[in-house]
Design a protein around this motif. Structure first.
Motif, short mmCIF file in Angstrom:
data_model
loop_
_atom_site.label_atom_id
_atom_site.label_comp_id
_atom_site.label_asym_id
_atom_site.label_seq_id
_atom_site.Cartn_x
_atom_site.Cartn_y
_atom_site.Cartn_z
N VAL A 172 40.25 48.95 42.36
CA VAL A 172 39.64 49.45 41.71
C VAL A 172 38.11 48.94 41.89
O VAL A 172 38.02 47.49 41.81
N VAL A 173 37.23 49.73 42.24
CA VAL A 173 35.96 49.22 42.44
C VAL A 173 34.93 50.09 41.48
O VAL A 173 35.18 51.03 40.91
N GLU A 174 33.74 49.42 41.57
CA GLU A 174 32.90 50.05 40.33
C GLU A 174 32.61 51.40 40.76
O GLU A 174 32.32 52.31 39.77
N SER A 175 32.54 51.96 42.09
CA SER A 175 32.32 53.46 42.61
C SER A 175 33.40 54.28 41.87
O SER A 175 33.19 55.47 41.76
N GLY A 234 42.81 58.14 31.89
CA GLY A 234 42.13 57.77 32.60
C GLY A 234 40.73 58.47 32.47
O GLY A 234 39.68 57.87 32.58
N ASP A 235 40.78 59.73 32.28
CA ASP A 235 39.46 60.64 32.27
C ASP A 235 38.93 60.21 30.71
O ASP A 235 37.71 60.12 30.67
N ASN A 236 39.66 59.73 29.67
CA ASN A 236 39.24 59.53 28.39
C ASN A 236 38.52 58.23 28.53
O ASN A 236 37.55 58.00 27.77
N LYS A 237 39.16 57.24 29.17
CA LYS A 237 38.56 55.99 29.30
C LYS A 237 37.24 56.13 29.88
O LYS A 237 36.29 55.40 29.55
N ARG A 282 38.71 46.83 31.81
CA ARG A 282 39.35 47.82 32.61
C ARG A 282 40.84 47.26 32.55
O ARG A 282 41.15 46.71 33.70
N LEU A 283 41.68 47.33 31.49
CA LEU A 283 42.99 46.55 31.72
C LEU A 283 43.90 47.36 31.91
O LEU A 283 44.32 48.70 31.63
N LEU A 319 52.69 48.31 39.48
CA LEU A 319 53.07 47.95 38.11
C LEU A 319 52.13 46.81 37.66
O LEU A 319 52.08 45.96 38.48
N ALA A 320 51.13 47.04 36.51
CA ALA A 320 50.62 46.05 36.13
C ALA A 320 50.49 45.75 34.71
O ALA A 320 50.41 46.90 33.79
N MET A 321 50.71 44.50 34.21
CA MET A 321 50.56 44.36 32.55
C MET A 321 49.87 43.20 32.44
O MET A 321 49.83 42.29 33.28
N VAL A 322 49.36 43.09 31.19
CA VAL A 322 48.63 41.86 30.72
C VAL A 322 49.19 41.47 29.43
O VAL A 322 49.69 42.33 28.71
N TYR A 323 49.22 40.39 29.02
CA TYR A 323 49.74 39.84 27.66
C TYR A 323 48.80 40.08 26.56
O TYR A 323 47.63 39.13 26.68
N SER A 324 49.02 40.61 25.29
CA SER A 324 48.04 40.88 24.48
C SER A 324 47.49 39.75 23.93
O SER A 324 46.06 39.43 23.76
#
Length: 113
Positions: free
Chosen positions: A4-7, A28-31, A52-53, A96-101
């Motif tokens: 994921v890049v700014e473009s 993704g469109d809504n984000k 962008r989590l 698969l990517a996750m982060v802890y709240s």
């Protein structure tokens, strides 16, 4: 590898391509629409931060994503002898990517000071 890049946050000019992408990834469109809404406020000198989590898991997560993924891995071990779940060909390049709240909450709070 997909990165994921700014473009990535620029909508295509072609209306048909926009429509296709919106249909393919409404979330993704809504984000992106939210980021577009925030952009003029950032240009007015107000502080704006868009994180962008990936999937956020942890306490108070009522989606059961982690639980479902865990059971998917268990089923793969039982049926295939491997933890690596088989995915549809069209999803093969998705990671698969996750982060802890609580980590994200701590990060945000540390930057509000």
């Amino acid at each position: 590898a997909n990165v994921v890049v700014e473009s990535c946050s620029v909508r295509p000019e072609d209306p048909e391509e926009r429509k296709r992408l919106r249909k393919e990834d409404k979330y993704g469109d809504n984000k992106l629409r939210c980021e577009e809404w925030l952009q003029p406020k950032a240009l007015d000198g107000r502080g704006v931060l868009a994180l962008r989590l990936p999937d956020v898991i942890g306490p108070c997560d009522d989606t059961n994503r982690l639980f479902a993924y865990w059971w998917w891995c268990v089923a793969c071990v039982l049926t295939q002898g491997s933890v690596a779940p088989k995915v549809r060909q069209r999803d093969a390049d998705q990671h698969l990517a996750m982060v802890y709240s609580e980590d994200i909450a701590r990060f945000i709070c540390s930057h509000l000071r």
